[in-house]
Design a protein around this motif. Structure first.
Motif, short mmCIF file in Angstrom:
data_model
loop_
_atom_site.label_atom_id
_atom_site.label_comp_id
_atom_site.label_asym_id
_atom_site.label_seq_id
_atom_site.Cartn_x
_atom_site.Cartn_y
_atom_site.Cartn_z
N ALA A 1 19.42 -63.83 -0.32
CA ALA A 1 18.75 -63.60 0.96
C ALA A 1 17.51 -62.83 0.84
O ALA A 1 16.71 -63.35 1.63
N LEU A 2 17.25 -61.94 0.04
CA LEU A 2 16.01 -61.48 -0.38
C LEU A 2 14.88 -62.60 -0.76
O LEU A 2 13.87 -62.68 -0.48
N ARG A 3 15.61 -63.45 -1.59
CA ARG A 3 14.46 -64.54 -2.20
C ARG A 3 14.18 -65.59 -1.04
O ARG A 3 13.09 -66.15 -0.99
N ASP A 4 15.03 -65.83 -0.07
CA ASP A 4 14.66 -66.68 1.02
C ASP A 4 13.80 -65.98 1.84
O ASP A 4 12.92 -66.46 2.46
N ALA A 5 14.01 -64.55 2.03
CA ALA A 5 13.11 -63.78 3.02
C ALA A 5 11.64 -63.80 2.03
O ALA A 5 10.77 -64.08 3.18
N ALA A 6 11.71 -63.64 1.19
CA ALA A 6 10.25 -63.69 0.26
C ALA A 6 9.58 -64.86 0.46
O ALA A 6 8.29 -64.95 0.93
N GLU A 7 10.22 -66.27 0.46
CA GLU A 7 9.66 -67.31 0.76
C GLU A 7 9.26 -67.62 1.93
O GLU A 7 8.24 -68.05 2.45
N GLN A 8 10.06 -66.97 2.96
CA GLN A 8 9.70 -67.26 4.58
C GLN A 8 8.38 -66.29 4.79
O GLN A 8 7.35 -66.82 5.26
N ILE A 9 8.48 -65.03 4.24
CA ILE A 9 7.23 -64.18 4.27
C ILE A 9 5.87 -64.59 3.75
O ILE A 9 4.86 -64.59 4.25
N GLU A 10 5.96 -65.18 2.67
CA GLU A 10 4.88 -65.78 1.99
C GLU A 10 4.31 -67.11 2.78
O GLU A 10 3.11 -67.34 2.90
N SER A 11 5.22 -67.75 3.45
CA SER A 11 4.67 -68.76 4.25
C SER A 11 4.25 -68.24 5.85
O SER A 11 3.33 -69.03 6.36
N GLY A 12 4.53 -67.25 5.94
CA GLY A 12 3.85 -66.70 7.32
C GLY A 12 4.93 -66.56 8.32
O GLY A 12 4.36 -66.04 9.46
N SER A 13 5.86 -67.21 8.12
CA SER A 13 6.83 -67.52 9.48
C SER A 13 8.47 -67.15 8.98
O SER A 13 8.93 -67.75 8.22
N VAL A 14 8.77 -66.06 9.76
CA VAL A 14 10.27 -65.64 9.16
C VAL A 14 11.30 -65.84 10.28
O VAL A 14 10.98 -65.69 11.61
N GLU A 15 12.22 -66.60 10.03
CA GLU A 15 13.45 -66.89 11.10
C GLU A 15 14.62 -65.69 10.95
O GLU A 15 15.11 -65.91 9.86
#
Length: 80
Positions: A21-35
């Motif tokens: 879950a943290l890896r997925d969150a990190a990818e979303q944060i890096e893209s600038g959009s978090v769901e």
């Protein structure tokens, strides 16, 4: 400043599930959009290019039982 909780999800997971879950969150944060999504709620948020990042580890002791628990928190904070 009054708080307004916009989303909360808390559940029991294995260490491996938490890491995923943290890896997925990190990818979303890096893209600038978090769901953010739970069974009953969802929220989309844009994370700015620069924000304050805080890491905190606490040990809390239950005043009645003496049981100790730990909280490891990662927090991202920004102003509008």
């Amino acid at each position: 400043m009054p708080e307004e909780q916009l989303f909360k999800l808390e559940d029991q997971r294995t260490r491996t599930e938490i890491a995923a879950a943290l890896r997925d969150a990190a990818e979303q944060i890096e893209s600038g959009s978090v769901e953010l999504k739970s069974e009953t709620d969802s929220r989309d948020v844009t994370v700015p290019k620069n924000a304050r990042f805080e890491t905190e580890l606490e040990r809390l002791t239950d005043s009645e039982t003496g049981e100790k628990r730990y909280e490891l928190e990662y927090e991202i904070r920004w102003t509008e």
